[in-house]
Design a protein around this motif. Structure first.
Motif, PDB file in Angstrom:
ATOM      1  N   ARG A 135       0.626  19.129   8.732  1.00  0.00           N
ATOM      2  CA  ARG A 135       1.500  19.886   7.833  1.00  0.00           C
ATOM      3  C   ARG A 135       0.699  20.691   6.815  1.00  0.00           C
ATOM      4  NH1 ARG A 135       6.345  15.402   7.022  1.00  0.00           N
ATOM      5  NH2 ARG A 135       7.356  15.888   9.003  1.00  0.00           N
ATOM      6  N   GLU A 136      -0.540  20.294   6.619  1.00  0.00           N
ATOM      7  CA  GLU A 136      -1.433  21.073   5.760  1.00  0.00           C
ATOM      8  C   GLU A 136      -2.758  21.227   6.486  1.00  0.00           C
ATOM      9  OE1 GLU A 136      -2.927  19.072   2.258  1.00  0.00           O
ATOM     10  OE2 GLU A 136      -3.392  20.958   1.258  1.00  0.00           O
ATOM     11  N   ARG A 166      -4.697   5.542  -5.716  1.00  0.00           N
ATOM     12  CA  ARG A 166      -4.062   5.212  -4.436  1.00  0.00           C
ATOM     13  C   ARG A 166      -5.102   5.121  -3.319  1.00  0.00           C
ATOM     14  NH1 ARG A 166      -3.208   8.306  -0.456  1.00  0.00           N
ATOM     15  NH2 ARG A 166      -3.094  10.370  -1.397  1.00  0.00           N
ATOM     16  N   MET A 167      -6.032   6.080  -3.284  1.00  0.00           N
ATOM     17  CA  MET A 167      -7.055   6.085  -2.234  1.00  0.00           C
ATOM     18  C   MET A 167      -7.975   4.867  -2.350  1.00  0.00           C
ATOM     19  SD  MET A 167      -7.975  10.188  -1.955  1.00  0.00           S
ATOM     20  CE  MET A 167      -9.341   9.970  -0.792  1.00  0.00           C
ATOM     21  N   ASN A 189      -6.008   1.727  -1.196  1.00  0.00           N
ATOM     22  CA  ASN A 189      -5.802   1.643   0.252  1.00  0.00           C
ATOM     23  C   ASN A 189      -7.025   1.146   1.022  1.00  0.00           C
ATOM     24  OD1 ASN A 189      -3.243   2.493  -0.127  1.00  0.00           O
ATOM     25  ND2 ASN A 189      -3.418   4.426   0.981  1.00  0.00           N
ATOM     26  N   VAL A 221      -0.302  15.026   6.030  1.00  0.00           N
ATOM     27  CA  VAL A 221      -1.436  15.586   5.290  1.00  0.00           C
ATOM     28  C   VAL A 221      -2.555  14.550   5.280  1.00  0.00           C
ATOM     29  CG1 VAL A 221       0.100  16.959   3.847  1.00  0.00           C
ATOM     30  CG2 VAL A 221      -0.763  14.763   2.984  1.00  0.00           C
ATOM     31  N   ARG A 222      -3.721  14.954   4.816  1.00  0.00           N
ATOM     32  CA  ARG A 222      -4.895  14.076   4.912  1.00  0.00           C
ATOM     33  C   ARG A 222      -5.501  13.718   3.567  1.00  0.00           C
ATOM     34  NH1 ARG A 222      -8.271  18.191   8.165  1.00  0.00           N
ATOM     35  NH2 ARG A 222      -6.741  19.513   7.121  1.00  0.00           N
ATOM     36  N   ASP A 223      -6.014  12.501   3.483  1.00  0.00           N
ATOM     37  CA  ASP A 223      -6.929  12.118   2.406  1.00  0.00           C
ATOM     38  C   ASP A 223      -8.332  12.392   2.921  1.00  0.00           C
ATOM     39  OD1 ASP A 223      -5.026  11.190   0.627  1.00  0.00           O
ATOM     40  OD2 ASP A 223      -5.109   9.125   1.357  1.00  0.00           O
ATOM     41  N   PHE A 224      -9.167  12.966   2.075  1.00  0.00           N
ATOM     42  CA  PHE A 224     -10.566  13.179   2.448  1.00  0.00           C
ATOM     43  C   PHE A 224     -11.441  12.191   1.692  1.00  0.00           C
ATOM     44  CE2 PHE A 224      -8.569  17.164   3.601  1.00  0.00           C
ATOM     45  CZ  PHE A 224      -9.235  17.570   4.744  1.00  0.00           C
ATOM     46  N   GLU A 263       2.258  14.926  -2.626  1.00  0.00           N
ATOM     47  CA  GLU A 263       2.250  13.469  -2.732  1.00  0.00           C
ATOM     48  C   GLU A 263       3.696  12.977  -2.671  1.00  0.00           C
ATOM     49  OE1 GLU A 263      -0.018  11.197  -2.700  1.00  0.00           O
ATOM     50  OE2 GLU A 263      -1.901  12.038  -3.457  1.00  0.00           O
ATOM     51  N   PRO A 264       3.909  11.760  -2.110  1.00  0.00           N
ATOM     52  CA  PRO A 264       5.245  11.186  -2.189  1.00  0.00           C
ATOM     53  C   PRO A 264       5.601  10.993  -3.665  1.00  0.00           C
ATOM     54  CG  PRO A 264       3.747   9.775  -0.912  1.00  0.00           C
ATOM     55  CD  PRO A 264       2.925  10.862  -1.497  1.00  0.00           C
ATOM     56  N   LEU A 291       5.448  27.293  -0.335  1.00  0.00           N
ATOM     57  CA  LEU A 291       4.032  26.965  -0.178  1.00  0.00           C
ATOM     58  C   LEU A 291       3.506  27.831   0.956  1.00  0.00           C
ATOM     59  CD1 LEU A 291       3.933  23.043  -0.380  1.00  0.00           C
ATOM     60  CD2 LEU A 291       3.924  24.711  -2.224  1.00  0.00           C
ATOM     61  N   MET A 327       0.840  -1.205   0.000  1.00  0.00           N
ATOM     62  CA  MET A 327       0.000   0.000   0.000  1.00  0.00           C
ATOM     63  C   MET A 327       0.877   1.258   0.000  1.00  0.00           C
ATOM     64  SD  MET A 327      -3.056  -0.947  -0.128  1.00  0.00           S
ATOM     65  CE  MET A 327      -3.765  -2.594  -0.085  1.00  0.00           C
ATOM     66  N   MET A 328       0.466   2.235  -0.765  1.00  0.00           N
ATOM     67  CA  MET A 328       1.197   3.487  -0.764  1.00  0.00           C
ATOM     68  C   MET A 328       0.425   4.509   0.062  1.00  0.00           C
ATOM     69  SD  MET A 328       2.780   5.542  -3.958  1.00  0.00           S
ATOM     70  CE  MET A 328       3.801   4.152  -4.410  1.00  0.00           C
ATOM     71  N   GLN A 329       1.068   4.992   1.127  1.00  0.00           N
ATOM     72  CA  GLN A 329       0.404   5.933   2.031  1.00  0.00           C
ATOM     73  C   GLN A 329       0.491   7.354   1.478  1.00  0.00           C
ATOM     74  OE1 GLN A 329      -1.396   4.774   4.452  1.00  0.00           O
ATOM     75  NE2 GLN A 329      -0.710   2.746   3.782  1.00  0.00           N
ATOM     76  N   PRO A 330      -0.398   8.256   1.955  1.00  0.00           N
ATOM     77  CA  PRO A 330      -0.241   9.663   1.574  1.00  0.00           C
ATOM     78  C   PRO A 330       1.017  10.246   2.213  1.00  0.00           C
ATOM     79  CG  PRO A 330      -2.052   9.405   3.153  1.00  0.00           C
ATOM     80  CD  PRO A 330      -1.572   8.026   2.798  1.00  0.00           C
ATOM     81  N   TYR A 331       1.433  11.398   1.765  1.00  0.00           N
ATOM     82  CA  TYR A 331       2.577  12.092   2.351  1.00  0.00           C
ATOM     83  C   TYR A 331       2.292  12.338   3.843  1.00  0.00           C
ATOM     84  CZ  TYR A 331       5.843  15.896   3.316  1.00  0.00           C
ATOM     85  OH  TYR A 331       6.816  16.680   3.864  1.00  0.00           O
ATOM     86  N   TYR A 367       7.720  25.248   3.653  1.00  0.00           N
ATOM     87  CA  TYR A 367       8.108  24.448   2.500  1.00  0.00           C
ATOM     88  C   TYR A 367       8.657  25.423   1.464  1.00  0.00           C
ATOM     89  CZ  TYR A 367       5.857  20.211   4.140  1.00  0.00           C
ATOM     90  OH  TYR A 367       5.524  19.091   4.841  1.00  0.00           O
ATOM     91  N   ASN A 416     -11.272  14.501  -1.526  1.00  0.00           N
ATOM     92  CA  ASN A 416     -10.157  15.436  -1.706  1.00  0.00           C
ATOM     93  C   ASN A 416      -8.888  14.799  -1.138  1.00  0.00           C
ATOM     94  OD1 ASN A 416      -8.831  17.760  -2.465  1.00  0.00           O
ATOM     95  ND2 ASN A 416      -9.722  19.060  -0.889  1.00  0.00           N
ATOM     96  N   ALA A 417      -7.756  15.384  -1.443  1.00  0.00           N
ATOM     97  CA  ALA A 417      -6.482  14.936  -0.895  1.00  0.00           C
ATOM     98  C   ALA A 417      -5.553  16.138  -0.919  1.00  0.00           C
ATOM     99  CB  ALA A 417      -5.905  13.792  -1.717  1.00  0.00           C
ATOM    100  N   TYR A 448       6.012  22.905   7.740  1.00  0.00           N
ATOM    101  CA  TYR A 448       6.763  21.689   8.000  1.00  0.00           C
ATOM    102  C   TYR A 448       6.993  21.588   9.493  1.00  0.00           C
ATOM    103  CZ  TYR A 448       9.906  17.813   7.710  1.00  0.00           C
ATOM    104  OH  TYR A 448      10.458  16.568   7.858  1.00  0.00           O
ATOM    105  N   TYR A 464      -1.027   0.270  -7.075  1.00  0.00           N
ATOM    106  CA  TYR A 464      -0.865   0.794  -5.715  1.00  0.00           C
ATOM    107  C   TYR A 464      -1.364  -0.179  -4.659  1.00  0.00           C
ATOM    108  CZ  TYR A 464      -0.234   4.999  -8.476  1.00  0.00           C
ATOM    109  OH  TYR A 464       0.202   5.899  -9.391  1.00  0.00           O
ATOM    110  N   PHE A 490       0.513  25.542   4.603  1.00  0.00           N
ATOM    111  CA  PHE A 490       1.515  24.501   4.823  1.00  0.00           C
ATOM    112  C   PHE A 490       2.578  24.907   5.842  1.00  0.00           C
ATOM    113  CE2 PHE A 490      -0.434  23.807   0.791  1.00  0.00           C
ATOM    114  CZ  PHE A 490      -0.548  22.435   0.705  1.00  0.00           C
TER     115      PHE A 490
END
Lengths: 408, 408
Positions: free
Chosen positions: A118-119, B85-86, B89, A8-11, B44-45, A75, A1-5, A63, B39-40, A109, B285, A107
């Motif tokens: 962070r966001e 990706r979302m 996951n 920060v959040r996924d909505f 991103e990495p 940013l 699985m690839m996580q978000p940065y 950033y 939203n996100a 850091y 992903y 943003f």
């Protein structure tokens, strides 16, 4: 699985519904006061933050990077410099009083922790071109109206008001040198979180002055206009406004009234958001000063406050009806009915993928869509729909047109 | 004056109103089809883009930098990898058909020019979990409905449909090696903008095969299901859908139906937006494939299209009424009336700063606020308002309560 940065959040839809509830309420309130929406890019030239006001943030927490053309980009860590830049660039064409709001993402850091990401997103509302108290009163009134509109009572929060001019008067009265005032103010801003007595004495090079400063800070009588200001707020219906000369606000650019809105919940006594008057910032980006006052209200602290006080309503899917064809043969006639429903303003999700009705119902429930219907031969012939409320189990049969009107 | 970062935009109220008109229309349409907003973060990495699909973009055009912790971060150049990706996951918890939309801003480092900026916004709508034509038809139908909702007629645009499987069949029929197909497809994508005959012959190492490829590309009869697909679209009311096997779309991840919406204006024959089916991206992903289909519709090209076809309505301020106190003495009673107006849902901007009525009227006009009123002694006594329409000059006097109802 690839996580978000990290930080920060996924909505996902359920988070986005909360975000939209918060943003919609914010928009409604500020627009009621005549504020118009603006926006800008998250990318700003780094120079925008090199004015002394934000130096610390840019150096430590921003950033900042070079673009492919070698230009330094940041940013945005806060929106106020951007808004001040936009006002400065059109200073002479713009009409005053100018009322602007925005809902930017910002943003920093920093180490991610509860309530500090962070966001984050933030409502910014500012009024330009008015240097009297009227504008400050309006800004505090909007802050108050916002929390009331979210369902909070006056007991749930407190608006603590001070004035940077009070601090200046205090510094004058104690002959504190102008050169160290900025550092003193920044230290005072931390006094609720830590004991600053020793550090303050060191900075002022005197135990006595430090002691006098801290004690007079609690005595607003030396600045009567602050009392008058809060009294006006109270006559305008803001019963929970109080003088609190301990309020200083972090940013250096404030020049007059400053305020912080505090949660009164004993488990969570903390600042939710705040703002104030900043009359000299626009001048830094243009040639002329423009008086200004405003505040920023973040989505993370707002959501925390609403959850603490149980003020978040249940938020269903934006789709009202899930409809599935009984068999593949009914698909085309179903689409005619669905088109009609949509033309009547109903949000309809069409069932696909599943063949069993039970699986369609399961999908509709999981999608948080409140109503469900099947389209088969009967429906084709009679042009009626039997709509099931998936929460109560209740069923109702009516013509396609009236379904739209009854569900909307 | 400090300018914004090169290639991005400031949205002053008049620009933000257009943006909001575009976004509101987009939201209304996709929600009517049961799509839910997500939203996100823009951050991103960088690994997210290192799958072969977007390598070119990340290497040549992305904003990629190291954060203070040494982690490589990219400002998203497109939304599809984030959405995939979302989905990956939470693959097993999510309900299907899953319909998501978002309105993200996207970043590309490129030379700014008309219609090509470094940051733009884009509606993304995607359906997951359905591998049949029904989902593709829905996606194309939404694309069609969007432009109709903006006021375009079927003559104003054309939906050109092809299928990546058609290309594969064609490559098979000409024994074109799998290893060079990606490069051939990318070259074919450019054939409307430049003569690709020589380059194609070189790539294929044969003039004859190149000639055969280009001629068979215009002969969709070898792939009858594409004809059937477009016929279904037409029976669903999409009269301006056509087969155009020249459509390939830039991204490598497409696996089935692809489409582009073209402006038919002869001065501006260009693709406005497009999309297609991408069944293998989610698997990159996560561990399992999820069939998917969607499109992206940018704000810049949409605005260009609307302006070209004169489809942008006049958009006034969100504030309806500008009210000014006749003298300083009337301020407090005016605020009571204004509070009442706002409680009735009217957006009211209060006049400050100016003392002359003429200056207040000038400010209201400049702010694009349609109605104007003065609050003085008469108004205090009678609790009525005389409201002037600043466009027609018409005046109407009525009680404070009824003003709100008549202006809203």
């Amino acid at each position: 699985m690839m996580q978000p940065y990290k930080g920060v959040r996924d909505f996902y839809p359920e988070d986005q519904r909360v975000q939209r509830h918060i943003f919609t309420t914010m928009r409604d309130v500020v627009e009621r006061f005549g504020y118009e929406e603006i926006n800008a890019s998250v990318l700003e030239p780094t120079e925008l933050y090199l004015a002394k006001t934000s130096e610390e943030i840019v150096n430590d927490e921003s950033y900042t990077f070079e673009d492919r053309g070698g230009r330094s980009v940041t940013l945005r860590p806060e929106m106020t410099p951007t808004v001040a830049r936009m006002v400065a660039n059109r200073k002479r064409e713009l009409p005053y009083p100018l009322r602007w709001y925005s809902l930017p993402n910002l943003f920093r850091y920093q180490r991610p922790q509860h309530g500090r990401l962070r966001e984050h997103w933030q409502l910014n509302a500012d009024i330009f071109g008015v240097d009297g108290d009227e504008a400050d009163i309006e800004i505090v009134t909007i802050a108050h109206t916002l929390l009331r509109e979210f369902g909070a009572s006056n007991d749930d929060f407190e608006i603590r008001v001070s004035d940077r001019r009070f601090l200046d008067a205090l510094y004058d009265s104690l002959s504190i040198s102008v050169s160290i005032r900025k550092d003193v103010t920044r230290l005072l801003d931390k006094k609720d979180k830590q004991d600053i007595t020793t550090q303050l004495a060191e900075l002022l090079d005197s135990d006595e002055v430090a002691k006098a400063l801290l004690s007079r800070l609690d005595n607003p009588d030396i600045f009567p206009s602050l009392q008058t200001f809060v009294e006006t707020l109270r006559t305008r219906g803001i019963a929970n406004a109080v003088v609190d000369t301990g309020i200083t606000r972090g940013f250096d650019y404030y020049t007059g009234v400053v305020f912080e809105v505090y949660d009164t919940n004993r488990k969570n006594t903390r600042s939710i958001f705040g703002g104030g008057r900043y009359d000299n910032l626009v001048q830094q980006y243009g040639n002329e000063p423009v008086p200004a006052c405003g505040f920023g209200m973040g989505d993370v602290t707002t959501r925390d406050f609403l959850e603490t006080h149980d003020l978040l309503p249940t938020l269903p899917s934006s789709a009202m009806l899930y409809i599935a064809p009984a068999t593949h043969n009914n698909t085309e006639s179903m689409h005619s009915a669905v088109t009609k429903l949509r033309e009547h303003g109903l949000n309809v999700a069409v069932g696909m993928k599943h063949t069993k009705i039970a699986d369609h119902i399961k999908a509709a429930s999981k999608l948080a869509i409140p109503f469900f219907a099947v389209w088969g031969e009967n429906e084709e012939t009679s042009q009626t729909l039997t709509v099931k409320n998936l929460i109560t189990g209740e069923e109702n049969t009516s013509s396609v047109e009236s379904v739209a009107d009854s569900l909307r």
